[in-house]
Every structure is written in C-alpha cells, then in structure tokens.
Scaffold this motif. Structure first.
Motif, PDB file in Angstrom:
ATOM      1  N   HIS A   1      -1.837  -4.842  -1.102  1.00  0.00           N
ATOM      2  CA  HIS A   1      -3.063  -5.014  -1.875  1.00  0.00           C
ATOM      3  C   HIS A   1      -2.883  -6.201  -2.808  1.00  0.00           C
ATOM      4  O   HIS A   1      -1.919  -6.246  -3.582  1.00  0.00           O
ATOM      5  CB  HIS A   1      -3.370  -3.751  -2.686  1.00  0.00           C
TER       6      HIS A   1
ATOM      7  N   CYS B   1      -5.121   4.842   0.194  1.00  0.00           N
ATOM      8  CA  CYS B   1      -4.261   5.074  -0.974  1.00  0.00           C
ATOM      9  C   CYS B   1      -5.072   5.135  -2.261  1.00  0.00           C
ATOM     10  O   CYS B   1      -4.528   5.403  -3.326  1.00  0.00           O
ATOM     11  CB  CYS B   1      -3.205   3.973  -1.075  1.00  0.00           C
TER      12      CYS B   1
ATOM     13  N   CYS C   1      -9.296   1.982   0.055  1.00  0.00           N
ATOM     14  CA  CYS C   1      -8.185   2.204   0.989  1.00  0.00           C
ATOM     15  C   CYS C   1      -7.786   3.689   0.942  1.00  0.00           C
ATOM     16  O   CYS C   1      -8.089   4.392  -0.028  1.00  0.00           O
ATOM     17  CB  CYS C   1      -7.019   1.322   0.576  1.00  0.00           C
TER      18      CYS C   1
ATOM     19  N   CYS D   1       0.848  -1.190   0.000  1.00  0.00           N
ATOM     20  CA  CYS D   1       0.000   0.000   0.000  1.00  0.00           C
ATOM     21  C   CYS D   1       0.887   1.246   0.000  1.00  0.00           C
ATOM     22  O   CYS D   1       1.917   1.277   0.674  1.00  0.00           O
ATOM     23  CB  CYS D   1      -0.884  -0.029   1.253  1.00  0.00           C
TER      24      CYS D   1
HETATM   25 ZN   LIG Z   1      -3.758   1.127   0.297  1.00  0.00          ZN
END
Ligand SMILES: [Zn+2]
Length: 429
Positions: free
Chosen positions: A247, A306, A304, A239
């Motif tokens: 991920h 990110c 997420c 990530c």
């Molecule tokens: Zn992430």
C-alpha cells in the motif's frame, strides 16, 4: 506555507492540491528546477497553472549532477539542514537534505508504518541493521524521542550480534532480509530465541518466501516488508493480508508507474516515479527511482481486504542483487557492500557537503577470495578510488582480494535494473 504536507491521512484531494503547489514552489524557489523547466519549455506552463503530470521526469543522474545549492529551496540554509544519504543501490549516490520538521515527519512515517503492521509499545526499542553506520563492525546507540535505537553493523560477528540483541531486548528488528536471514540461521541453529521482538521490519531488498519463512520461525512474530528509500522514507508498506502487495504511503509520497515513453500505466509493470509530498527544502518531483512495479486498480469499494484504502501495487524488481561470499563461508548483503564502497569513497568538503570520488560501481565476485570492482570514477580520482577500495575490502575480510578497474559505462540489464553486486560463484543462491 504548504502546511498540508505534514498532514496525516491525506485525502486524495489534499494530495492533488499539494502536487500543484509543490510544482509551483519548486519552479519559484529551486533554481535547478526552474532551469530544467525552462530547458524543457514548461516554465511558462507551470507558472500558468499547468498540471503536475506535464512535468518532465527527473533521473538520478540529474539529481547527482546538479549543484546542491541550486536544487535546494532558495531560503534553505545548507549548514543547518539534516541529511540522508542513499546507499547507491542503483549505483549512484545522492544526499537528500531536509529541515528538522521534515526529518521528524519522515521518521514518524516509518514508525507509523510499523504500528500499522503490529501493536507496539509507546517507548520503542529498535534494533537496526542499516547501512548508515559510522564504524565498520560497530554499533551505535541513539535515543530519538521515545525511541531507543541500536544500530548494528551487519558485518559484526554474529555471536556478538546475538549477545547485543539479547541484552537490548528490541521490540522491532529492522534491516535488509539478507542480514536478518543470516542472523535467523544462527538463532535457529543455536536455539536462542529473542523473545522481545514483535515485528521484523524488512526493507531494502526483495523478500523471498523462503527467507520470510525462516525469519518467522527464528523470531516467532510478524514479518513485514517496507518499501523505503532515503529520498522519501517510507514509500509503501506490505499489505497485512496478501504478501507481495504493497500500500502506497500517500502521506509521504505520490507514486506513479510509467512505460518506456514516460506514459502513465495502471495494471501493467512500469518504472516507478516518485514525488516527495513533504520536503520542500530538497524538492523531488516525478523522480525515477529505478525500481519497477505494477499499480493495481482498486476494488469497486476502494477498500482492501486488510482494511486499507491506500493505493495498491506489486513491487517487481530493481533490488535483486547477489550476495558476496567471504572466504570463511559467511555472506554479505549487497546493500552492506554498496554502503561500504560508498562510505570508503566519500570525502567531506570544507562546506560540509559530501563528495564521492566515484559515480557508479559494480562488484563482481569471481573467486571465493577475489572480487573485481568496476568503477566510473570522478575525473582524476581513479588512483584514490583504487587505494580506498583495497583497504575497504580488507576491513570486510582480510583474505578478500580485489582488482579495481576503470570503465566507461556500466550497462543495465535487459529488464532495466542495475545489479551492483554480481556473484559468479556457482552455488550462490
Ligand atoms: Zn491490503
């Protein structure tokens, strides 16, 4: 057939559809899977459309022992296939076969992973400290499409490594953290920055925070860990917001975690089970890779911090091995040692397949100039293995001596992992 396997950004629905099609394809086209399903009483259920989750888990030992021709898709022509060899990090080597289209998809996945981590030019120069190098202490220069790849042996003297890298000007430097860390130490002490590098793509071993910090300092760029294996390619990438979270690469694989009884787990540590979503030539369904991880339940919005929507996991263990320290004070990563052991014990057969003379091994360093190699050889091959290990170690360092002993079993540790390299030297850390 099964064109969805080469799709990018596969949806959850596509993945589920693929899983049942891949299951049916393996049962119809791979003799080894067919026999396995027959033995476990699942063949009729699969033919009647039973769910993917009811398939038995397969182990490395099974994959290692079944005849390759029986495992491959019945229409595969072994001589025309490409292959990748596992380094035997868990102590058992496997050759994975694929068609050119499958190999291309696999490479594309690795490149996409890098591009998710960092903006990179189209014509990419990659310096790779991998384990698949023909010569000891050598380099290989390859061109693949718009890629230019310089493969360097981690055993090459470091001044030479730095010289080669500063002439090659790579955008990405990739390899196990131990090899890259040794290089970073030298770059920092000699103050020789490699300014072209934009991404340090680490793989193959756990990335410890101290090592990450040193790599960031030495290369002045993003350091990202990629969880990959030869059996699949890129399994998961780190990530971009949270170190240590990964991920899953749902374009290439389906990742499950299971408990000791093989029951699915989320939110708790378990054994990693992988299914290859794109390779129907060498089917790999519910394969236990001997790593441990924890799948993390998704946030309510499924996104997420990110920006990724891919499933999250924490990688826990399975890849921690000690280094070997050479009489000159240098350290060699366990991956490099493992690769050297397997390369030395590999014999090419007349039909083009590989045969390893040993099944599993463990290297124990018990003195600065001595290691003991415990081996489980193939039947009748011990003397050859002993001779090959002796000369292999001499190529790593002329003053490194070894005793090779034959053992019946090599136990896994209590955590379920297997250390193929153990150092008994005190100050090793
Ligand atoms: Zn992430």
């Amino acid at each position: 057939m099964l064109v969805q396997r080469f799709q990018f950004n596969k949806s959850e629905r596509t993945v589920q559809k693929l899983l049942s099609r891949l299951t049916r394809s393996a049962a119809e086209n791979s003799l080894a899977y067919r026999q396995l399903l027959e033995t476990t009483g699942q063949l009729r259920n699969v033919e009647a459309g039973a769910s993917f989750e009811s398939l038995p888990l397969i182990q490395q030992a099974w994959l290692h022992d079944v005849p390759t021709e029986g495992l491959l898709h019945r229409r595969a022509n072994m001589g025309a296939l490409m292959h990748a060899k596992t380094s035997g990090s868990s102590g058992m080597p496997i050759t994975v076969y694929m068609k050119r289209s499958e190999a291309l998809f696999r490479s594309a996945q690795i490149a996409l992973g890098w591009r998710r981590a960092q903006r990179l030019p189209l014509n990419l120069r990659v310096a790779d400290f991998g384990t698949r190098l023909p010569p000891e202490n050598g380099t290989v220069h390859e061109r693949r499409g718009s890629f230019s790849i310089l493969r360097l042996s981690p055993l090459l003297p470091r001044t030479e490594q730095i010289g080669l890298l500063s002439r090659f000007n790579p955008h990405v430097i990739s390899g196990p953290p131990t090899s890259l860390d040794l290089l970073a130490e030298d770059l920092l002490s000699t103050r020789q920055p490699l300014r072209s590098i934009r991404l340090v793509a680490v793989r193959g071993e756990l990335l410890f925070p101290a090592v990450r910090a040193r790599l960031e300092r030495a290369f002045s760029c993003r350091v990202t860990d990629f969880y990959s294996c030869e059996e699949i390619g890129l399994v998961a990438d780190e990530c971009l917001e949270t170190h240590g979270i990964y991920h899953v690469n749902t374009d290439a694989c389906y990742l499950e975690t299971v408990d000791e009884e093989g029951q699915p787990l989320v939110g708790r540590e378990g054994r990693v089970v992988l299914t290859n979503l794109f390779n129907t030539t060498f089917p790999l369904l519910r394969y236990e890779i001997r790593d441990r991880a924890e799948r993390i339940p998704p946030r309510s919005d499924g996104v997420c911090a990110c920006g990724s929507r891919r499933p999250k996991m924490r990688l826990l263990s399975g890849r921690e091995d000690d280094c070997i320290r050479l009489p000159n004070g240098h350290r060699v990563s366990p991956r490099a040692i493992g690769a050297a052991v397997y390369r030395a014990s590999c014999v090419r057969q007349p039909d083009g397949s590989d045969r390893w003379l040993l099944r599993r091994f463990q290297v124990v360093q018990d003195a600065i100039d001595h290691v003991t190699i415990r081996v489980i050889p193939e039947s009748g091959a011990f003397e050859d293995v002993e001779r090959l290990m002796h000369s292999m170690l001499r190529t790593i360092h002329p003053d490194l001596h070894c005793d090779t002993i034959q053992v019946e079993a090599l136990p896994f540790e209590a955590s379920g992992k297997f250390k193929k390299v153990i150092s008994l030297l005190e100050e090793d850390g």
